[in-house]
Design an enzyme around this catalytic site. Sequence first.
Site, mmCIF file in Angstrom:
data_model
loop_
_atom_site.group_PDB
_atom_site.id
_atom_site.type_symbol
_atom_site.label_atom_id
_atom_site.label_comp_id
_atom_site.label_asym_id
_atom_site.label_seq_id
_atom_site.Cartn_x
_atom_site.Cartn_y
_atom_site.Cartn_z
ATOM 1 N N LYS A 1 76.731 36.098 22.359
ATOM 2 C CA LYS A 1 77.954 36.737 22.858
ATOM 3 C C LYS A 1 78.155 36.389 24.332
ATOM 4 O O LYS A 1 77.186 36.137 25.043
ATOM 5 C CB LYS A 1 77.813 38.262 22.756
ATOM 6 N N ARG B 1 76.294 42.898 8.650
ATOM 7 C CA ARG B 1 76.507 42.795 7.190
ATOM 8 C C ARG B 1 75.264 42.270 6.477
ATOM 9 O O ARG B 1 75.029 42.579 5.325
ATOM 10 C CB ARG B 1 77.742 41.925 6.931
HETATM 11 N N1 BES Z 1 78.332 44.560 16.652
HETATM 12 C C1 BES Z 1 79.425 43.669 16.534
HETATM 13 C C2 BES Z 1 80.760 44.379 16.353
HETATM 14 C C3 BES Z 1 81.229 45.237 17.490
HETATM 15 C C4 BES Z 1 82.144 44.754 18.407
HETATM 16 C C5 BES Z 1 80.811 46.536 17.606
HETATM 17 C C6 BES Z 1 82.594 45.566 19.434
HETATM 18 C C7 BES Z 1 81.248 47.338 18.637
HETATM 19 C C8 BES Z 1 82.155 46.844 19.541
HETATM 20 C C9 BES Z 1 79.199 42.759 15.332
HETATM 21 O O1 BES Z 1 77.883 42.489 15.012
HETATM 22 C C10 BES Z 1 79.839 41.466 15.653
HETATM 23 O O2 BES Z 1 79.382 40.814 16.544
HETATM 24 N N2 BES Z 1 80.888 41.121 14.929
HETATM 25 C C11 BES Z 1 81.599 39.924 15.159
HETATM 26 C C12 BES Z 1 81.862 39.292 13.830
HETATM 27 C C13 BES Z 1 82.329 37.861 13.907
HETATM 28 C C14 BES Z 1 81.218 36.975 14.403
HETATM 29 C C15 BES Z 1 82.777 37.416 12.529
HETATM 30 C C16 BES Z 1 82.885 40.284 15.857
HETATM 31 O O3 BES Z 1 83.456 41.341 15.593
HETATM 32 O O4 BES Z 1 83.320 39.502 16.706
HETATM 33 MN MN MN Z 2 77.121 40.814 16.069
#
Ligand code: BES
Ligand code: MN
Length: 497
Positions: free
Chosen positions: A261, A335
């Site tokens: 990230k 997931r």
């Molecule tokens: N933990 C994140 C989602 C999240 C984002 C939670 C903001 C709380 C606040 C999750 O694991 C994630 O990174 N999701 C990605 C999915 C993508 C890679 C398909 C996302 O939402 O960008």
């Molecule tokens: Mn994630």
Amino acid sequence: MPTKLQLTFTADAPKGDAITICLIGKDCQIIPDLDQALAAHLIDAMAAFQFTGAVGKTMLVYHNQTSYLLIGTGAELRAGAAAEKLGGKLFSALAETGAKRGWLIDHKLDDQLLADICFGAELASYHFDRYFTDNKSADAQVQLFVTASGLQADSPLMADRRALANGVFVARDLVFEPANKLFPESFATRCSALADLGLEVEILDEAAMQKLGMGALLGVGQGSRRESRLVVMNWRGGGDEAPLALVGKGVTFDTGGISLKPPKGMEDMKWDMGGAAAVTGAMAAIAGRKIGKNVVGVIGLVENMPDGNAQRPGDVVTSMSGKTIEVINTDAEGRLVLADALHYTETRFKPRMMVNLATLTGAIIVSLGKEFGGMFTNSSGLAAQLRAAGAVTGEPVWHMPLGAAYHKMLKSHIADLKNIGGPYGGAITAACFLENFVNDTPWAHLDIAGKAWSDKATPTVPKGGTGYGVRLLNQLVDDWQEVSCDSATSDGDDDAG
Ligand code: BES
Ligand code: MN
Ligand code: ZN
């Protein structure tokens, strides 16, 4: 110490000085048995400051060496969310005066209504001060004395609310903890402590999960120095009947893994275990309230880190269900954790229904903002019950779709599934991914990425970890009625719908 409110029921006025708290109805209505001279003075003061008793408005009045905190209740104060909100405002107004003691005189309120006001004050008083070294929490204590005709500290109604508040605080505490303090093992240790409430707590380590074939969950944790865990919390209040099951995503920190990230805001990913926290808090509440049903809580705990041993984009893992997954993006890790946690829960416990909570996608925040949890389900009966539970507890959910068109986006060229869909509908494809790991159990997935943490306080939820989901699940378990899966399941080859 999660709360700075000390609640004491007292028959008479507390000794020493305490601010006297009076609830004021619409059009400056004062309770009838207040001293006449005092009532006249208050009415004067209200007129001078155009205070009408509108709901939630507060005002301080000084008279005869005593301070009075007036709190507007509006036309009709009802038990439930409105009373809790008022209790929250009461606490904040009292704390803001700088006074350490308040006395809510006897308003001859209905027990339920008064219990809800006290509960709201309790919820509002939560604060997380563990890591301040000039720990002033002792001086920050606010004492609220309550005089009531019926309700007492040991009334069942109060015990019930205390157990529920404790569950909410268990969840908030977990969410606030930083990831160097709260990691899979230490999270599991905290769950073990809940055995005091009568929960049976079982902890699966990596070897145990390996044996079960949980390749999806273990793949996420393999880049971390912290070992993964799966925790089962079992409440057996209902004899031999099949349990209701609650399942939570517990990513104690989500760096994204090799699909790293960006740095901005990454600290938020300490609360990527908000789903697991909600399940743990709900189990604490259910056990504390000694519910006469069987409920099992299962949480998957991992840390998602980049490392020489981390899983790579393109890796293929085999889940416990036997389905293979191509991991296109290591940041879509929740997931993967839930795939194994859901399959394990469904096959081991054969639950009557299963609800999972997860801070699963940023996309759900794009869809719904921070007002609702996103609800995805294979059962319209369960949807209705969750919607109702959300409405009464003030933890609302909004029904989102599943469907074959979205499922198609998860097809992989080399495995049964890939872990991300296309650029659009990310919350929905994530939910569809999970649906692949549920068979014929009525199931709902709540995406709570917008709800686990709040940047602004509301009357009963201070800034930070909200504990969202605890009250919702607690209510669902209370009111739950038999449901079935919808006959037209969405994982077939038909069009979306
Ligand atoms: N933990 C994140 C989602 C999240 C984002 C939670 C903001 C709380 C606040 C999750 O694991 C994630 O990174 N999701 C990605 C999915 C993508 C890679 C398909 C996302 O939402 O960008
Ligand atoms: Mn994630
Ligand atoms: Zn995550």
